[in-house]
Motif scaffolding. Structure first.
Motif, PDB file in Angstrom:
ATOM      1  N   ASN A   1      -3.038  18.302  -2.790  1.00 10.14           N
ATOM      2  CA  ASN A   1      -2.387  17.558  -3.868  1.00 10.14           C
ATOM      3  C   ASN A   1      -3.438  16.813  -4.687  1.00 10.14           C
ATOM      4  OD1 ASN A   1       0.361  18.216  -3.248  1.00 10.14           O
ATOM      5  ND2 ASN A   1       0.221  16.821  -1.499  1.00 10.14           N
ATOM      6  N   VAL A   2      -3.070  16.469  -5.921  1.00  7.45           N
ATOM      7  CA  VAL A   2      -3.990  15.771  -6.808  1.00  7.45           C
ATOM      8  C   VAL A   2      -4.092  14.312  -6.375  1.00  7.45           C
ATOM      9  CG1 VAL A   2      -4.455  15.096  -9.189  1.00  7.45           C
ATOM     10  CG2 VAL A   2      -3.386  17.315  -8.697  1.00  7.45           C
ATOM     11  N   CYS A   3      -5.322  13.842  -6.166  1.00  7.46           N
ATOM     12  CA  CYS A   3      -5.560  12.464  -5.737  1.00  7.46           C
ATOM     13  C   CYS A   3      -5.871  11.598  -6.949  1.00  7.46           C
ATOM     14  CB  CYS A   3      -6.716  12.408  -4.741  1.00  7.46           C
ATOM     15  SG  CYS A   3      -6.997  10.775  -4.049  1.00  7.46           S
ATOM     16  N   THR A   4      -5.078  10.556  -7.151  1.00 14.43           N
ATOM     17  CA  THR A   4      -5.255   9.653  -8.284  1.00 14.43           C
ATOM     18  C   THR A   4      -5.795   8.301  -7.806  1.00 14.43           C
ATOM     19  OG1 THR A   4      -2.974   8.847  -8.128  1.00 14.43           O
ATOM     20  CG2 THR A   4      -3.364  10.799  -9.493  1.00 14.43           C
ATOM     21  N   VAL A   5      -6.013   7.420  -8.787  1.00 18.20           N
ATOM     22  CA  VAL A   5      -6.506   6.084  -8.459  1.00 18.20           C
ATOM     23  C   VAL A   5      -5.467   5.302  -7.660  1.00 18.20           C
ATOM     24  CG1 VAL A   5      -7.368   3.923  -9.437  1.00 18.20           C
ATOM     25  CG2 VAL A   5      -7.960   6.103 -10.520  1.00 18.20           C
TER      26      VAL A   5
ATOM     27  N   ALA B   1      -6.280   2.101   0.431  1.00 13.27           N
ATOM     28  CA  ALA B   1      -7.195   0.968   0.664  1.00 13.27           C
ATOM     29  C   ALA B   1      -6.426  -0.278   1.081  1.00 13.27           C
ATOM     30  CB  ALA B   1      -8.010   0.697  -0.596  1.00 13.27           C
ATOM     31  N   LEU B   2      -5.295  -0.563   0.423  1.00 10.37           N
ATOM     32  CA  LEU B   2      -4.486  -1.723   0.806  1.00 10.37           C
ATOM     33  C   LEU B   2      -3.941  -1.575   2.224  1.00 10.37           C
ATOM     34  CD1 LEU B   2      -2.399  -2.634  -2.384  1.00 10.37           C
ATOM     35  CD2 LEU B   2      -4.199  -3.973  -1.284  1.00 10.37           C
ATOM     36  N   PHE B   3      -3.499  -0.390   2.556  1.00  9.89           N
ATOM     37  CA  PHE B   3      -2.937  -0.168   3.899  1.00  9.89           C
ATOM     38  C   PHE B   3      -4.004  -0.348   4.974  1.00  9.89           C
ATOM     39  CE2 PHE B   3      -1.251   2.220   7.443  1.00  9.89           C
ATOM     40  CZ  PHE B   3       0.090   1.889   7.423  1.00  9.89           C
ATOM     41  N   ILE B   4      -5.176   0.229   4.754  1.00 10.40           N
ATOM     42  CA  ILE B   4      -6.248   0.094   5.737  1.00 10.40           C
ATOM     43  C   ILE B   4      -6.715  -1.359   5.838  1.00 10.40           C
ATOM     44  CG2 ILE B   4      -8.618   0.776   6.265  1.00 10.40           C
ATOM     45  CD1 ILE B   4      -8.007   3.489   5.069  1.00 10.40           C
ATOM     46  N   THR B   5      -6.745  -2.068   4.695  1.00  7.51           N
ATOM     47  CA  THR B   5      -7.106  -3.491   4.714  1.00  7.51           C
ATOM     48  C   THR B   5      -6.139  -4.295   5.574  1.00  7.51           C
ATOM     49  OG1 THR B   5      -8.059  -3.296   2.502  1.00  7.51           O
ATOM     50  CG2 THR B   5      -7.536  -5.512   3.282  1.00  7.51           C
ATOM     51  N   ALA B   6      -4.851  -3.995   5.477  1.00  3.18           N
ATOM     52  CA  ALA B   6      -3.858  -4.685   6.300  1.00  3.18           C
ATOM     53  C   ALA B   6      -4.085  -4.416   7.783  1.00  3.18           C
ATOM     54  CB  ALA B   6      -2.456  -4.253   5.884  1.00  3.18           C
TER      55      ALA B   6
ATOM     56  N   GLY C   1       0.811  -1.222   0.000  1.00  2.00           N
ATOM     57  CA  GLY C   1       0.000   0.000   0.000  1.00  2.00           C
ATOM     58  C   GLY C   1       0.837   1.260   0.000  1.00  2.00           C
ATOM     59  N   LEU C   2       1.891   1.279   0.854  1.00  3.37           N
ATOM     60  CA  LEU C   2       2.764   2.457   0.892  1.00  3.37           C
ATOM     61  C   LEU C   2       3.539   2.622  -0.410  1.00  3.37           C
ATOM     62  CD1 LEU C   2       4.178   2.290   4.540  1.00  3.37           C
ATOM     63  CD2 LEU C   2       2.533   3.925   3.617  1.00  3.37           C
ATOM     64  N   ALA C   3       3.972   1.496  -1.006  1.00  5.81           N
ATOM     65  CA  ALA C   3       4.721   1.582  -2.264  1.00  5.81           C
ATOM     66  C   ALA C   3       3.851   2.139  -3.382  1.00  5.81           C
ATOM     67  CB  ALA C   3       5.249   0.199  -2.629  1.00  5.81           C
ATOM     68  N   ILE C   4       2.597   1.686  -3.474  1.00  7.88           N
ATOM     69  CA  ILE C   4       1.688   2.195  -4.514  1.00  7.88           C
ATOM     70  C   ILE C   4       1.403   3.685  -4.292  1.00  7.88           C
ATOM     71  CG2 ILE C   4      -0.665   2.020  -5.399  1.00  7.88           C
ATOM     72  CD1 ILE C   4      -0.530  -0.969  -4.867  1.00  7.88           C
ATOM     73  N   PHE C   5       1.235   4.066  -3.020  1.00 15.20           N
ATOM     74  CA  PHE C   5       0.971   5.471  -2.714  1.00 15.20           C
ATOM     75  C   PHE C   5       2.162   6.353  -3.118  1.00 15.20           C
ATOM     76  CE2 PHE C   5       0.670   9.201  -0.035  1.00 15.20           C
ATOM     77  CZ  PHE C   5      -0.679   9.510  -0.073  1.00 15.20           C
ATOM     78  N   MET C   6       3.372   5.900  -2.800  1.00 10.33           N
ATOM     79  CA  MET C   6       4.566   6.691  -3.140  1.00 10.33           C
ATOM     80  C   MET C   6       4.820   6.692  -4.646  1.00 10.33           C
ATOM     81  SD  MET C   6       7.088   5.551  -0.038  1.00 10.33           S
ATOM     82  CE  MET C   6       6.663   5.951   1.659  1.00 10.33           C
ATOM     83  N   HIS C   7       4.506   5.594  -5.316  1.00  8.87           N
ATOM     84  CA  HIS C   7       4.651   5.565  -6.773  1.00  8.87           C
ATOM     85  C   HIS C   7       3.696   6.556  -7.437  1.00  8.87           C
ATOM     86  CE1 HIS C   7       3.938   3.954 -10.884  1.00  8.87           C
ATOM     87  NE2 HIS C   7       5.256   3.766 -10.845  1.00  8.87           N
TER      88      HIS C   7
END
Length: 262
Positions: A174-178, A185-190, A21-27
């Motif tokens: 900041n601009v929020c993307t998919v 969502a992945l982070f909260i699921t974890a 989740g953090l990796a996708i967010f930072m990407h």
């Protein structure tokens, strides 16, 4: 690696989901208009790695030597304070900091000679309050490490840092993307998975403890009443006041005694 402890596959799955989740967010930050610094990402990874190592070492030391979390944090911070004070004195920042605290106003106001907006007492009160709250937070972190393990503390610390990152992203327009939404969502699921696993473990332990208590708690008064004899079958007969050899011990049944009494 530090405490040589083995974890279940579910714990590894929770950690991998959080990292993903953090990796996708930072990407998403790297590909959007937000300011992206690779050096900051390296520092964040280094900070998380050090937090994990310190949590495992803290758990091992507190459990091995029977040290409370407050004593552990006090001794750790005392050593760190002495080291930081020596480094600040060698660099000259210690005298500069003392001068800043003893003069009213902010740092820029003191250097520019402007009208001070902060008093000396106000600055000292803020420093004391900040230090007290920091010690309290560290004590709570050490208590989580001691009673629930280093993994729980590492997940809690990571969740705190990630929450700060998410909130700062939301507050600075900041601009929020998919990808941002998917990473959150992945982070909260974890985190939800970890909470559910912890609640199931707690329920299993409570039910197991109740069953053991029920099995190990016979009625002591009833058991004593069943095992206690109603009447002794050995009765001493004889005067024995003048000569102890006149004592005679006879085995008489309780029914025979009752017949003689009647």
């Amino acid at each position: 690696l530090v405490a040589k402890r083995r974890y279940k596959m579910g714990d590894y799955a929770v950690v991998m989901l959080m990292v993903a989740g953090l990796a996708i967010f930072m990407h998403a930050d790297a590909n959007s208009d937000a300011i992206f610094e690779p050096f900051g990402i390296m520092l964040l990874v280094l900070s998380l790695s050090c937090d994990g190592a310190i949590s495992n070492m803290s758990e091992s030391l507190m459990n091995q030597f029977g040290v409370g979390q407050d004593e552990f944090i006090f001794r750790l911070y005392s050593i760190a304070t002495m080291a930081i004070a020596m480094a600040a004195a060698a660099k000259g920042d210690l005298a500069e900091g003392a001068r800043f605290l003893l003069l009213p106003g902010t740092y820029d106001e003191i250097n520019k000679g402007e009208e001070p907006t902060w008093s000396v007492g106000g600055k000292v009160a803020v420093v004391v309050l900040f230090s007290t709250m920091g010690f309290f937070g560290s004590s709570c972190s050490a208590a989580i490490t001691k009673h629930f393990g280093a993994l729980t503390m590492s997940i809690t610390s990571t969740a705190r840092k990630a929450t700060t990152l998410f909130l700062s992203f939301a507050f600075f327009n900041n601009v929020c993307t998919v990808e941002h939404v998917g990473g959150i969502a992945l982070f909260i699921t974890a985190l939800v998975m970890k909470s559910l696993r912890a609640s199931r473990k707690g329920r299993g332990r409570s039910h197991g403890g109740r069953r053991k208590r029920i099995r190990r708690s016979p009625a002591p008064a009833l058991a004593a009443a069943e095992t206690k004899p109603l009447m002794s079958s050995n009765i001493e007969i004889g005067s024995g006041a003048a000569d102890p050899t006149l004592h005679q011990r006879k085995n008489i049944s309780p029914s025979h005694v009752c017949t003689n009494v009647v």
